[in-house]
Design a protein around this motif. Structure first.
Motif, PDB file in Angstrom:
ATOM      1  N   ALA A   8       0.817  -1.223   0.000  1.00 29.57           N
ATOM      2  CA  ALA A   8       0.000   0.000   0.000  1.00 29.57           C
ATOM      3  C   ALA A   8       0.848   1.270   0.000  1.00 29.57           C
ATOM      4  CB  ALA A   8      -0.953  -0.009   1.192  1.00 29.57           C
ATOM      5  N   GLU A   9       1.885   1.298   0.808  1.00 29.83           N
ATOM      6  CA  GLU A   9       2.721   2.496   0.889  1.00 29.83           C
ATOM      7  C   GLU A   9       3.370   2.828  -0.450  1.00 29.83           C
ATOM      8  OE1 GLU A   9       5.468   2.685   4.123  1.00 29.83           O
ATOM      9  OE2 GLU A   9       3.947   2.047   5.576  1.00 29.83           O
ATOM     10  N   TYR A  10       3.695   1.817  -1.226  1.00 29.39           N
ATOM     11  CA  TYR A  10       4.274   2.026  -2.548  1.00 29.39           C
ATOM     12  C   TYR A  10       3.342   2.868  -3.422  1.00 29.39           C
ATOM     13  CZ  TYR A  10       6.052   0.869  -7.214  1.00 29.39           C
ATOM     14  OH  TYR A  10       6.524   0.930  -8.492  1.00 29.39           O
ATOM     15  N   TYR A  11       2.041   2.732  -3.186  1.00 25.80           N
ATOM     16  CA  TYR A  11       1.037   3.467  -3.964  1.00 25.80           C
ATOM     17  C   TYR A  11       0.561   4.728  -3.251  1.00 25.80           C
ATOM     18  CZ  TYR A  11       1.122  -0.894  -6.483  1.00 25.80           C
ATOM     19  OH  TYR A  11       1.551  -1.992  -7.185  1.00 25.80           O
ATOM     20  N   GLY A  12       1.255   5.094  -2.194  1.00 29.13           N
ATOM     21  CA  GLY A  12       0.927   6.332  -1.495  1.00 29.13           C
ATOM     22  C   GLY A  12      -0.248   6.212  -0.543  1.00 29.13           C
ATOM     23  N   LEU A  13      -0.559   5.004  -0.098  1.00 26.82           N
ATOM     24  CA  LEU A  13      -1.676   4.785   0.813  1.00 26.82           C
ATOM     25  C   LEU A  13      -1.174   4.257   2.140  1.00 26.82           C
ATOM     26  CD1 LEU A  13      -3.996   2.837  -1.651  1.00 26.82           C
ATOM     27  CD2 LEU A  13      -4.304   5.200  -0.905  1.00 26.82           C
ATOM     28  N   ASP A  14      -1.783   4.729   3.230  1.00 29.74           N
ATOM     29  CA  ASP A  14      -1.479   4.058   4.481  1.00 29.74           C
ATOM     30  C   ASP A  14      -2.360   2.816   4.568  1.00 29.74           C
ATOM     31  OD1 ASP A  14      -4.001   4.663   5.703  1.00 29.74           O
ATOM     32  OD2 ASP A  14      -3.221   6.574   6.437  1.00 29.74           O
ATOM     33  N   LEU A  15      -2.041   1.940   5.490  1.00 33.06           N
ATOM     34  CA  LEU A  15      -2.720   0.649   5.558  1.00 33.06           C
ATOM     35  C   LEU A  15      -4.217   0.797   5.804  1.00 33.06           C
ATOM     36  CD1 LEU A  15      -2.453  -2.386   5.384  1.00 33.06           C
ATOM     37  CD2 LEU A  15      -1.861  -2.416   7.821  1.00 33.06           C
ATOM     38  N   ASP A  16      -4.614   1.722   6.658  1.00 35.62           N
ATOM     39  CA  ASP A  16      -6.046   1.910   6.920  1.00 35.62           C
ATOM     40  C   ASP A  16      -6.796   2.345   5.665  1.00 35.62           C
ATOM     41  OD1 ASP A  16      -5.862   1.139   9.569  1.00 35.62           O
ATOM     42  OD2 ASP A  16      -5.627   3.199  10.312  1.00 35.62           O
ATOM     43  N   ASP A  17      -6.211   3.281   4.904  1.00 36.98           N
ATOM     44  CA  ASP A  17      -6.849   3.717   3.660  1.00 36.98           C
ATOM     45  C   ASP A  17      -6.930   2.570   2.659  1.00 36.98           C
ATOM     46  OD1 ASP A  17      -7.327   6.298   4.522  1.00 36.98           O
ATOM     47  OD2 ASP A  17      -5.507   7.117   3.622  1.00 36.98           O
ATOM     48  N   ALA A  18      -5.852   1.795   2.567  1.00 41.20           N
ATOM     49  CA  ALA A  18      -5.841   0.666   1.638  1.00 41.20           C
ATOM     50  C   ALA A  18      -6.918  -0.343   2.012  1.00 41.20           C
ATOM     51  CB  ALA A  18      -4.466   0.002   1.628  1.00 41.20           C
ATOM     52  N   LYS A  19      -7.059  -0.648   3.285  1.00 38.72           N
ATOM     53  CA  LYS A  19      -8.091  -1.591   3.720  1.00 38.72           C
ATOM     54  C   LYS A  19      -9.487  -1.049   3.438  1.00 38.72           C
ATOM     55  CE  LYS A  19      -5.628  -4.180   7.250  1.00 38.72           C
ATOM     56  NZ  LYS A  19      -5.582  -4.539   8.675  1.00 38.72           N
ATOM     57  N   ARG A  20      -9.671   0.249   3.630  1.00 39.79           N
ATOM     58  CA  ARG A  20     -10.976   0.857   3.348  1.00 39.79           C
ATOM     59  C   ARG A  20     -11.319   0.724   1.867  1.00 39.79           C
ATOM     60  NH1 ARG A  20     -11.967   5.403   1.286  1.00 39.79           N
ATOM     61  NH2 ARG A  20      -9.921   6.268   1.696  1.00 39.79           N
ATOM     62  N   ILE A  21     -10.356   0.994   1.007  1.00 39.18           N
ATOM     63  CA  ILE A  21     -10.571   0.900  -0.441  1.00 39.18           C
ATOM     64  C   ILE A  21     -10.835  -0.547  -0.853  1.00 39.18           C
ATOM     65  CG2 ILE A  21      -9.449   1.163  -2.693  1.00 39.18           C
ATOM     66  CD1 ILE A  21      -7.986   3.641  -1.385  1.00 39.18           C
ATOM     67  N   VAL A  22     -10.030  -1.468  -0.329  1.00 36.07           N
ATOM     68  CA  VAL A  22     -10.226  -2.886  -0.632  1.00 36.07           C
ATOM     69  C   VAL A  22     -11.615  -3.324  -0.191  1.00 36.07           C
ATOM     70  CG1 VAL A  22      -9.485  -5.211   0.030  1.00 36.07           C
ATOM     71  CG2 VAL A  22      -7.790  -3.525  -0.653  1.00 36.07           C
ATOM     72  N   GLY A  23     -12.045  -2.866   0.977  1.00 35.98           N
ATOM     73  CA  GLY A  23     -13.373  -3.212   1.471  1.00 35.98           C
ATOM     74  C   GLY A  23     -14.482  -2.690   0.569  1.00 35.98           C
ATOM     75  N   GLN A  24     -14.336  -1.454   0.129  1.00 35.02           N
ATOM     76  CA  GLN A  24     -15.348  -0.882  -0.769  1.00 35.02           C
ATOM     77  C   GLN A  24     -15.435  -1.681  -2.065  1.00 35.02           C
ATOM     78  OE1 GLN A  24     -13.837   3.117  -1.118  1.00 35.02           O
ATOM     79  NE2 GLN A  24     -15.180   3.887   0.505  1.00 35.02           N
ATOM     80  N   ILE A  25     -14.304  -1.985  -2.636  1.00 38.02           N
ATOM     81  CA  ILE A  25     -14.282  -2.754  -3.879  1.00 38.02           C
ATOM     82  C   ILE A  25     -14.846  -4.149  -3.653  1.00 38.02           C
ATOM     83  CG2 ILE A  25     -12.778  -3.799  -5.626  1.00 38.02           C
ATOM     84  CD1 ILE A  25     -10.960  -1.273  -5.220  1.00 38.02           C
ATOM     85  N   GLY A  26     -14.441  -4.782  -2.564  1.00 35.37           N
ATOM     86  CA  GLY A  26     -14.924  -6.124  -2.255  1.00 35.37           C
ATOM     87  C   GLY A  26     -16.436  -6.174  -2.103  1.00 35.37           C
ATOM     88  N   ARG A  27     -16.996  -5.169  -1.436  1.00 35.99           N
ATOM     89  CA  ARG A  27     -18.453  -5.160  -1.257  1.00 35.99           C
ATOM     90  C   ARG A  27     -19.181  -4.920  -2.577  1.00 35.99           C
ATOM     91  NH1 ARG A  27     -16.322  -3.271   3.372  1.00 35.99           N
ATOM     92  NH2 ARG A  27     -16.408  -1.075   2.838  1.00 35.99           N
ATOM     93  N   VAL A  28     -18.629  -4.092  -3.441  1.00 29.44           N
ATOM     94  CA  VAL A  28     -19.252  -3.866  -4.752  1.00 29.44           C
ATOM     95  C   VAL A  28     -19.157  -5.129  -5.613  1.00 29.44           C
ATOM     96  CG1 VAL A  28     -19.046  -2.577  -6.915  1.00 29.44           C
ATOM     97  CG2 VAL A  28     -18.950  -1.366  -4.736  1.00 29.44           C
ATOM     98  N   VAL A  29     -17.977  -5.722  -5.655  1.00 28.42           N
ATOM     99  CA  VAL A  29     -17.778  -6.916  -6.478  1.00 28.42           C
ATOM    100  C   VAL A  29     -18.606  -8.085  -5.959  1.00 28.42           C
ATOM    101  CG1 VAL A  29     -16.058  -8.597  -7.279  1.00 28.42           C
ATOM    102  CG2 VAL A  29     -15.523  -6.165  -7.288  1.00 28.42           C
ATOM    103  N   SER A  30     -18.897  -8.096  -4.654  1.00 27.83           N
ATOM    104  CA  SER A  30     -19.718  -9.171  -4.085  1.00 27.83           C
ATOM    105  C   SER A  30     -21.099  -9.257  -4.734  1.00 27.83           C
ATOM    106  CB  SER A  30     -19.876  -8.986  -2.579  1.00 27.83           C
ATOM    107  OG  SER A  30     -18.659  -9.205  -1.925  1.00 27.83           O
ATOM    108  N   ALA A  31     -21.532  -8.190  -5.340  1.00 22.55           N
ATOM    109  CA  ALA A  31     -22.845  -8.164  -5.991  1.00 22.55           C
ATOM    110  C   ALA A  31     -22.761  -8.592  -7.459  1.00 22.55           C
ATOM    111  CB  ALA A  31     -23.455  -6.771  -5.888  1.00 22.55           C
ATOM    112  N   TRP A  32     -21.669  -9.235  -7.838  1.00 23.64           N
ATOM    113  CA  TRP A  32     -21.449  -9.571  -9.249  1.00 23.64           C
ATOM    114  C   TRP A  32     -22.573 -10.406  -9.838  1.00 23.64           C
ATOM    115  CZ3 TRP A  32     -21.158 -14.338 -11.472  1.00 23.64           C
ATOM    116  CH2 TRP A  32     -21.065 -15.428 -10.608  1.00 23.64           C
TER     117      TRP A  32
END
Length: 69
Positions: A8-32
């Motif tokens: 995450a840090e390589y992409y300029g994100l702290d771990l909490d932000d990265a987890k938040r983004i992953v969670g948002q994507i995961g919840r959207v994709v769950s509705a596939w």
């Protein structure tokens, strides 16, 4: 999933932000499946797509960014 979050840090994100983004994507994709059905995909095609979406990583991703993690 852990390896992706470890970078995450390589992409300029702290771990909490990265987890938040992953969670948002995961919840959207769950509705596939609902999205595929709504778009008129035939059941056979939905079954073929299942292996791309139904796995432990998606379940894990959908849980990130919630109050429990």
């Amino acid at each position: 999933m852990e390896r992706a979050l470890a970078t995450a840090e390589y992409y300029g994100l702290d771990l909490d932000d990265a987890k938040r983004i992953v969670g948002q994507i995961g919840r959207v994709v769950s509705a596939w499946r609902d999205t595929a059905t709504d778009l008129g995909a035939p059941p056979e095609e939905i079954m073929r797509m299942e292996s791309a979406f139904v796995h432990e990583d998606l379940d894990q991703a959908a849980g990130y960014g919630t109050s429990s993690r």
